[in-house]
Scaffold this motif. Structure first.
Motif, short mmCIF file in Angstrom:
data_model
loop_
_atom_site.label_atom_id
_atom_site.label_comp_id
_atom_site.label_asym_id
_atom_site.label_seq_id
_atom_site.Cartn_x
_atom_site.Cartn_y
_atom_site.Cartn_z
N SER A 174 1.33 5.70 -1.25
CA SER A 174 0.65 6.95 -1.54
C SER A 174 1.29 7.64 -2.74
CB SER A 174 0.70 7.89 -0.33
OG SER A 174 2.03 8.35 -0.12
N ILE B 217 -7.26 3.08 -4.07
CA ILE B 217 -7.94 2.84 -2.79
C ILE B 217 -8.77 4.06 -2.39
CG2 ILE B 217 -7.64 2.29 -0.35
CD1 ILE B 217 -5.00 0.97 -1.07
N HIS C 246 -4.03 7.36 -2.78
CA HIS C 246 -3.57 6.11 -2.17
C HIS C 246 -3.86 4.92 -3.10
CE1 HIS C 246 -3.65 8.77 1.33
NE2 HIS C 246 -2.73 7.97 1.84
N TYR C 247 -2.89 3.99 -3.16
CA TYR C 247 -2.97 2.88 -4.09
C TYR C 247 -2.54 1.58 -3.40
CZ TYR C 247 -2.91 6.73 -7.49
OH TYR C 247 -3.18 7.88 -8.18
N ARG C 248 -2.84 0.48 -4.07
CA ARG C 248 -2.41 -0.84 -3.60
C ARG C 248 -1.88 -1.63 -4.81
NH1 ARG C 248 -6.97 -2.75 -1.75
NH2 ARG C 248 -6.60 -2.17 0.44
N LYS C 249 -0.76 -2.32 -4.60
CA LYS C 249 -0.21 -3.17 -5.66
C LYS C 249 -1.09 -4.41 -5.81
CE LYS C 249 4.59 -2.02 -4.46
NZ LYS C 249 5.91 -2.59 -4.14
N ASN D 210 0.86 -1.18 0.00
CA ASN D 210 0.00 0.00 0.00
C ASN D 210 0.90 1.23 0.00
OD1 ASN D 210 -2.04 -1.83 0.23
ND2 ASN D 210 -2.90 -0.99 2.12
#
Length: 254
Positions: A204, A245, A249-252, A202
């Motif tokens: 940013s 997300i 904010h992101y998630r692999k 997770n």
């Protein structure tokens, strides 16, 4: 998949490099398959083919094989520097198989780096051979695998464990969109992928912005580095490498 070389094929060879070449090429021809379409077997080109070692008769993908004893290292020896750079910038450059083998002549690791992951900055020019050398002035190169994002390292065998074929073809095909990009656009995508590789699952947008100065060094004529980062994150989201997300904010994704 049998991971052992057929040692009976090399009993007449005194040169160790030639012996390994025969054994490793025979193993690929008899035990491997095309990572792109899953067809088998791969077909060997005629000896001394200047472009590649194998091709798939079903989808026409081409592959060059590099073999090494023991562990897979970050730096791989290759041939002439100018030839390698020319191949990277062409449309018919092959993908690369990298094979490592044990003292007992069995496969430890067997992976492919698809051709779309090769960039000029991962090819390291070696010093010219000395004036007293047989090929005086010849300039070779090394391949720096540290500059390849993790998604570009597609293992068929990892630490003597055979990876399911469906997993291999899925990972290989997931990055084929890179082939439709220009060299500059593809470079941006690969560079941002490498930045993301250095972050936790997770992450940013601000964490990716930390790499802006480094990217500015690579792209000094681009005055909109952060805009470009956001563009690449959107592309990677659309292609299933990351997911959004919440704002910034992101998630692999695996």
């Amino acid at each position: 998949m049998n991971l052992h070389f057929n040692q009976s094929l090399a009993t007449n060879y005194k040169s160790e490099p030639q012996r390994i070449r025969v054994l490793s090429e025979n193993w690929v021809a008899n035990h491997s398959y095309c990572p792109n379409c899953s067809a088998e077997p791969l077909t060997e080109f005629a000896n001394n083919q200047p472009v590649a070692d194998f091709y798939c008769s079903n989808c026409n993908e081409q592959y060059e094989l590099k073999s090494k004893k023991a562990k897979l290292s970050n730096i791989i020896n290759d041939g002439a520097y100018d030839t390698m750079i020319e191949r990277i910038n062409s449309d018919n450059n092959p993908s690369f198989f990298f094979l490592t083998y044990s003292q007992a002549l069995s496969v430890n690791n067997f992976l492919i780096i698809p051709k779309q992951f090769f960039k000029p900055d991962m090819i390291i020019k070696r010093k010219p051979l000395s004036a007293t050398a047989k090929r005086a002035g010849w300039v070779g190169c090394n391949i720096d695998l540290r500059k390849v994002p993790e998604s570009g390292k597609v293992f068929l065998v990892k630490n003597q464990q055979v990876i399911p074929r469906d997993n291999v073809t899925e990972q290989f095909q997931k990055t084929l969109f890179l082939r439709t990009q220009s060299i500059v656009s593809r470079g941006w995508t690969l560079d941002v992928l490498q930045c993301i590789d250095k972050l936790e699952a997770n992450f940013s947008l601000n964490q990716v912005y930390v790499f802006a100065d480094l990217l500015k060094l690579k792209y000094p004529n681009n005055n909109h580095i952060k805009d470009k980062i956001r563009q690449q994150l959107q592309l990677l989201r659309d292609k299933g490498f990351i997911e959004f997300i919440s704002r910034g904010h992101y998630r692999k994704l695996s």
